[in-house]
Enzyme design. Structure first.
Site, PDB file in Angstrom:
ATOM      1  CG  ASP A 118      56.169  50.977  59.744  1.00  0.00           C
ATOM      2  OD1 ASP A 118      56.424  49.835  60.156  1.00  0.00           O
ATOM      3  OD2 ASP A 118      55.924  51.935  60.498  1.00  0.00           O
ATOM      4  CD  GLU A 148      62.935  45.486  56.092  1.00  0.00           C
ATOM      5  OE1 GLU A 148      62.798  45.261  57.314  1.00  0.00           O
ATOM      6  OE2 GLU A 148      63.063  46.629  55.617  1.00  0.00           O
ATOM      7  CG  ASP A 199      58.881  47.728  56.608  1.00  0.00           C
ATOM      8  OD1 ASP A 199      59.642  46.760  56.753  1.00  0.00           O
ATOM      9  OD2 ASP A 199      58.531  48.476  57.537  1.00  0.00           O
TER      10      ASP A 199
END
Length: 203
Positions: free
Chosen positions: A139, A64, A4
Site C-alpha cells: 500500500d 488513487e 493509497d
C-alpha cells in the site's frame, strides 16, 4: 505526497521534486486493522493524514481513485476512507489530484495491467530505493506510485508549456509560430482539418 486509500491499511508516500528529478522522502502505512469501530477508523485516518501533512508540508497530494468492484460494502468503506483523507488535505489547503489505478500503473511501468509487485520494483529502480527501505505493505509503494505519477504529469513537455490540445484547431491557435507560412495551409489547419494533398506532404 501520494495516498493509497484503504479502510484497514492506507498507504502514503512523499517525494521531493527538483526540476525533472524526484527522490523519495518517506513512505509508510496507516494501520487500522486492530480498530473494530468503522467510525473510529475514519477518525484515525483524518488524524494521521493531518499529522503527515503537518510533518512533510506537501505542495500537492495525489490520491488513487477507488476501483469499482462488485462488493458494494467494500466500495462504500473505501470511498469513506478516501473522502476523509481528502478532507484532511482540504483543511490544510493542499490541492488534491485523483488518478485511476490503471493510469498510475501505466505511468510507472508502461502497462495498465501491472501487478503491485511490478509497480514496487519499478519505483525501487527509478527512485533508487534500497532493499532495506522497501516496505512490508505494498500500500505504501502504491501511494508512492500515485505521487510519482502526478510528478510525471506536471513535468511532461505539454504540462510544462501549459499546453494541451483538444483538436487541430486548438493546436493551431496555441502554436501559431509553428504553422506553415502558406496561407491556404494555415487556414486549413485553423479550420480544424487537413486536406488530402497537405496530408500527403506531411508523410
Amino acid at each position: 505526497m501520494g495516498i493509497d486509500p484503504g479502510s484497514n491499511v492506507m498507504g502514503y508516500g512523499v517525494i521531493r521534486c527538483v526540476g525533472s528529478k524526484a527522490e523519495m522522502v518517506a513512505m509508510g502505512v496507516i494501520d487500522m486493522r486492530k480498530e473494530g469501530d468503522p467510525y473510529l477508523k475514519l477518525g484515525h485516518i483524518y488524524a494521521r493524514v493531518t499529522g503527515i501533512i503537518d510533518e512533510y508540508l506537501p505542495d500537492e497530494i495525489a490520491i488513487e481513485a477507488p476501483f469499482y468492484g462488485k462488493n458494494v460494502q467494500s466500495m462504500l468503506k473505501l470511498g469513506r476512507a478516501q473522502g476523509v483523507a481528502i478532507a484532511a488535505a482540504i483543511q490544510h489547503s493542499v490541492p488534491v489530484h485523483e488518478y485511476m489505478p490503471m493510469k498510475i500503473k501505466m505511468a510507472i511501468t508502461g502497462t495498465g495491467g501491472a501487478s503491485k509487485e511490478q509497480v514496487a520494483g519499478m519505483l525501487q529502480r527509478i527512485l533508487k530505493i534500497s532493499n532495506d527501505e522497501m516496505p512490508k505493505f505494498m500500500d505504501a509503494t502504491d501511494a508512492l506510485g500515485a505521487a510519482y505519477c502526478h510528478f510525471m504529469q506536471i513535468t511532461s513537455p505539454a504540462a510544462s508549456m501549459g499546453k494541451t490540445y483538444k483538436s487541430w484547431k486548438d493546436f493551431a491557435t496555441k502554436n501559431k509560430d509553428r504553422l506553415s507560412p502558406n496561407p491556404s495551409l494555415a487556414t486549413t489547419l485553423g479550420s480544424g482539418g487537413i486536406t488530402k494533398s497537405h496530408n500527403k506532404e506531411q508523410k
